[in-house]
Design an enzyme around this catalytic site. Structure first.
Site, mmCIF file in Angstrom:
data_model
loop_
_atom_site.group_PDB
_atom_site.id
_atom_site.type_symbol
_atom_site.label_atom_id
_atom_site.label_comp_id
_atom_site.label_asym_id
_atom_site.label_seq_id
_atom_site.Cartn_x
_atom_site.Cartn_y
_atom_site.Cartn_z
ATOM 1 N N THR A 30 35.506 4.131 33.307
ATOM 2 C CA THR A 30 34.463 3.946 32.298
ATOM 3 C C THR A 30 35.507 3.601 30.577
ATOM 4 O O THR A 30 35.900 3.582 30.456
ATOM 5 C CB THR A 30 32.705 5.050 31.808
ATOM 6 O OG1 THR A 30 34.382 6.232 31.447
ATOM 7 C CG2 THR A 30 32.666 5.369 33.016
ATOM 8 N N PHE A 77 38.870 15.138 21.885
ATOM 9 C CA PHE A 77 38.176 14.827 20.734
ATOM 10 C C PHE A 77 37.954 16.379 19.458
ATOM 11 O O PHE A 77 38.009 16.114 18.718
ATOM 12 C CB PHE A 77 36.641 14.640 21.499
ATOM 13 C CG PHE A 77 35.716 14.019 20.302
ATOM 14 C CD1 PHE A 77 35.772 12.639 20.290
ATOM 15 C CD2 PHE A 77 34.613 14.743 19.435
ATOM 16 C CE1 PHE A 77 34.891 12.110 18.812
ATOM 17 C CE2 PHE A 77 34.180 14.204 18.635
ATOM 18 C CZ PHE A 77 34.033 12.495 18.592
ATOM 19 N N ALA A 134 46.579 15.128 25.888
ATOM 20 C CA ALA A 134 46.715 13.508 27.443
ATOM 21 C C ALA A 134 45.129 12.670 27.473
ATOM 22 O O ALA A 134 44.250 13.743 27.945
ATOM 23 C CB ALA A 134 47.059 14.216 28.571
ATOM 24 N N PHE A 164 41.725 19.829 27.972
ATOM 25 C CA PHE A 164 41.399 19.007 28.973
ATOM 26 C C PHE A 164 43.220 18.250 29.305
ATOM 27 O O PHE A 164 44.081 18.572 28.638
ATOM 28 C CB PHE A 164 40.885 18.287 27.886
ATOM 29 C CG PHE A 164 40.243 17.560 29.278
ATOM 30 C CD1 PHE A 164 38.967 17.549 29.768
ATOM 31 C CD2 PHE A 164 40.659 16.067 29.670
ATOM 32 C CE1 PHE A 164 37.867 17.033 30.988
ATOM 33 C CE2 PHE A 164 39.336 15.507 30.348
ATOM 34 C CZ PHE A 164 38.559 15.433 31.671
ATOM 35 N N PHE A 182 51.567 12.669 16.198
ATOM 36 C CA PHE A 182 50.734 12.608 17.355
ATOM 37 C C PHE A 182 51.684 12.453 18.290
ATOM 38 O O PHE A 182 52.262 11.304 19.037
ATOM 39 C CB PHE A 182 49.596 10.188 16.977
ATOM 40 C CG PHE A 182 48.619 10.540 17.906
ATOM 41 C CD1 PHE A 182 47.535 10.599 17.778
ATOM 42 C CD2 PHE A 182 49.217 9.609 18.287
ATOM 43 C CE1 PHE A 182 46.989 10.246 18.038
ATOM 44 C CE2 PHE A 182 48.424 9.231 19.221
ATOM 45 C CZ PHE A 182 46.714 9.576 19.790
ATOM 46 N N HIS A 226 35.300 5.647 28.256
ATOM 47 C CA HIS A 226 34.768 6.377 27.663
ATOM 48 C C HIS A 226 36.400 6.810 26.709
ATOM 49 O O HIS A 226 36.753 6.952 25.556
ATOM 50 C CB HIS A 226 35.199 7.723 28.568
ATOM 51 C CG HIS A 226 35.275 9.126 27.705
ATOM 52 N ND1 HIS A 226 34.012 9.667 27.116
ATOM 53 C CD2 HIS A 226 35.590 10.265 28.047
ATOM 54 C CE1 HIS A 226 34.039 10.912 27.148
ATOM 55 N NE2 HIS A 226 35.374 11.511 27.693
#
Length: 156
Positions: free
Chosen positions: A86, A57, A80, A22, A113, A88
C-alpha cells in the site's frame, strides 16, 4: 582559504538516540551499531540516552521534545521503513523525513537520519550490519562530525 571539518570525537558530547521498535529485528541492529560507534569515538556512557518509540512516525515528536528540553547536543534517529503493498510507506517516509529535517533546521541542532527506507526486508538487513555496513554507525559518525564542525568553526 579557510576550511573547517569536524573531528570524530564524541567525548563530552551528549547524544540522544531515538529508535523505532517497529521492525525491531532491524532497528535493534542499527542501535547496536550506533552504540558501538559512540563507544569507539570516546563517548561516555552517562552522555548517551536511548528513547524507544513505537514506530518511525513517532520519532519526530520525541526529537522535537528532546531539542526543546535541551536534553542532547545532537540526536541520532534510527528505524526501518519497509515498502509494502500500500502507499503507507510513501506517506510515512516522506513525513518522517520532512519532520526531522524541519526540526534540525528550525532548532539548529544536528539530527542524523539513520532511518532505513527500503524496498525489502533483505535490503534492511544488509544495511543494518550485513553487506552494506551498519547505517546506525554511519548516523553516529554524521552527528558527531557535524557537532564538532559547528563547535570548531564558531557557528554555535
Amino acid at each position: 582559504m579557510e576550511t573547517y571539518q569536524g573531528k570524530l570525537q564524541a567525548k563530552g558530547l551528549k547524544i540522544g538516540i531515538v529508535v523505532s521498535r517497529f521492525n525491531q529485528f532491524i532497528s535493534e541492529r542499527l542501535l547496536e551499531g550506533a552504540l558501538d560507534a559512540l563507544h569507539k569515538l570516546g563517548a561516555d556512557e552517562k552522555d548517551i540516552t536511548v528513547y524507544k518509540v513505537p514506530g518511525s512516525f513517532e520519532i519526530p515528536l520525541v526529537v522535537k521534545k528532546l531539542v526543546v528540553a535541551k536534553k542532547a547536543d545532537g540526536i541520532v534517529c534510527l528505524g526501518a521503513l519497509i515498502r509494502g503493498d500500500t502507499p503507507h510507506f510513501d506517506f510515512l517516509s516522506a513525513e518522517v523525513t520532512k519532520g526531522l529535517a524541519q526540526i534540525s533546521m528550525d532548532e539548529g541542532m544536528p539530527v542524523s537520519f539513520g532511518i532505513l527506507t527500503v524496498e525489502t526486508i533483505e535490503q534492511g538487513i544488509e544495511r543494518a550490519g550485513a553487506k552494506a555496513g551498519n547505517k546506525g554507525w554511519d548516523a553516529v559518525f554524521s552527528v558527531v562530525e557535524t557537532l564538532n564542525l559547528i563547535k570548531k568553526s564558531g557557528l554555535e
